[in-house]
Design a protein around this motif. Sequence first.
Motif, short mmCIF file in Angstrom:
data_model
loop_
_atom_site.label_atom_id
_atom_site.label_comp_id
_atom_site.label_asym_id
_atom_site.label_seq_id
_atom_site.Cartn_x
_atom_site.Cartn_y
_atom_site.Cartn_z
N THR A 1 -14.13 0.93 9.95
CA THR A 1 -14.34 -0.28 10.73
C THR A 1 -14.85 -1.38 9.80
O THR A 1 -15.46 -1.11 8.77
N LEU A 2 -14.60 -2.61 10.22
CA LEU A 2 -15.05 -3.79 9.50
C LEU A 2 -16.16 -4.42 10.32
O LEU A 2 -16.01 -4.61 11.52
N ARG A 3 -17.27 -4.72 9.67
CA ARG A 3 -18.37 -5.37 10.37
C ARG A 3 -18.94 -6.48 9.47
O ARG A 3 -18.69 -6.48 8.26
N PRO A 4 -19.70 -7.41 10.04
CA PRO A 4 -20.31 -8.44 9.19
C PRO A 4 -21.23 -7.81 8.14
O PRO A 4 -21.92 -6.83 8.41
N MET B 1 -16.90 -2.82 5.01
CA MET B 1 -16.12 -1.78 5.66
C MET B 1 -16.94 -0.50 5.61
O MET B 1 -17.50 -0.15 4.56
N VAL B 2 -17.03 0.15 6.76
CA VAL B 2 -17.78 1.40 6.84
C VAL B 2 -16.88 2.52 7.33
O VAL B 2 -15.93 2.30 8.06
N ASP B 3 -17.19 3.72 6.87
CA ASP B 3 -16.55 4.95 7.33
C ASP B 3 -17.68 5.74 7.97
O ASP B 3 -18.48 6.37 7.27
N GLY B 4 -17.77 5.64 9.30
CA GLY B 4 -18.93 6.21 9.98
C GLY B 4 -20.16 5.41 9.58
O GLY B 4 -20.21 4.20 9.78
N VAL C 1 -18.19 1.62 2.48
CA VAL C 1 -17.09 1.98 1.57
C VAL C 1 -16.31 0.78 1.04
O VAL C 1 -15.44 0.96 0.18
N GLY C 2 -16.60 -0.44 1.51
CA GLY C 2 -15.88 -1.60 1.02
C GLY C 2 -16.58 -2.89 1.37
O GLY C 2 -17.44 -2.94 2.25
N TYR C 3 -16.19 -3.94 0.65
CA TYR C 3 -16.76 -5.28 0.86
C TYR C 3 -15.67 -6.30 0.53
O TYR C 3 -14.87 -6.11 -0.38
N ILE C 4 -15.67 -7.42 1.30
CA ILE C 4 -14.66 -8.46 1.11
C ILE C 4 -15.19 -9.76 1.70
O ILE C 4 -16.01 -9.74 2.62
N THR C 5 -14.72 -10.88 1.14
CA THR C 5 -15.04 -12.17 1.74
C THR C 5 -13.76 -12.85 2.19
O THR C 5 -12.66 -12.55 1.70
N LEU C 6 -13.92 -13.76 3.14
CA LEU C 6 -12.81 -14.52 3.70
C LEU C 6 -13.31 -15.94 3.88
O LEU C 6 -14.36 -16.15 4.50
N ARG D 1 -11.91 5.65 -4.86
CA ARG D 1 -10.71 4.87 -5.18
C ARG D 1 -9.49 5.79 -5.15
O ARG D 1 -9.59 6.97 -5.41
N GLY D 2 -8.36 5.20 -4.81
CA GLY D 2 -7.12 5.97 -4.75
C GLY D 2 -6.92 6.66 -3.42
O GLY D 2 -5.97 7.43 -3.25
N CYS D 3 -7.78 6.39 -2.44
CA CYS D 3 -7.70 7.03 -1.11
C CYS D 3 -7.21 6.07 -0.04
O CYS D 3 -7.29 6.38 1.15
N GLY D 4 -6.74 4.89 -0.43
CA GLY D 4 -6.23 3.92 0.55
C GLY D 4 -7.29 3.01 1.13
O GLY D 4 -6.99 2.24 2.05
N LEU D 5 -8.52 3.07 0.63
CA LEU D 5 -9.57 2.22 1.17
C LEU D 5 -9.30 0.74 0.92
O LEU D 5 -9.54 -0.10 1.79
N GLY D 6 -8.82 0.41 -0.28
CA GLY D 6 -8.53 -0.99 -0.60
C GLY D 6 -7.47 -1.57 0.32
O GLY D 6 -7.63 -2.66 0.86
N LYS D 7 -6.41 -0.81 0.50
CA LYS D 7 -5.34 -1.27 1.40
C LYS D 7 -5.86 -1.44 2.82
O LYS D 7 -5.56 -2.43 3.49
#
Length: 170
Positions: free
Chosen positions: A4-7, A62-65, A69-74, A96-102
């Motif tokens: 999921t993506l959260r602030p 981005m969280v997995d439970g 697992v990820g961070y991004i700005t828009l 990395r390599g598990c599809g998290l970036g995509k």
Amino acid sequence: MSLTLRPYQPSDAAVITSWLKSEYLMRQWCADRYEHYPVMPEDMNEYYERYIDGQRSRAFTMVDGDDIVGYITLRTPTDDPAEQRLGFVIVDDSRRGCGLGKALVTMTVKYAFKTLGAMKVSLGVFENNPSAIHCYEASGFHSVLRHDTESYECLGETWNCIEMEQHKEL
């Protein structure tokens, strides 16, 4: 995985900055946006306070439970909100390599199109970052020519950016 993506929350910074294992990787992530390596959690939160306003610029974790697992700005790069621009894309280096970036990029692009009404999402990626380029292409981005190549001085070298974008399907 239950992604999921959260602030972004300031407490996320300690985990996110721990993924920056070298100055080279840090510069691929942020170019010259942070003055020194290593980037500390307080540096990240100071940047967030200064540049992320929740309107023209947003930051997501981005969280997995319960795991970060990820961070991004828009952000909106011009006065026209029809274009949104991705930045500071990073995922947990141990996964990395598990599809998290995509997944991270795809969820953020979907948010830009559906929630913000964007017609185009753009990004710049260093040409010396082939894994990121592959991730963006797998997420639906394509390279576009710019009149002027964006470049940065990083670690005594000139790093050129590749401009990429994705348009909303009508």
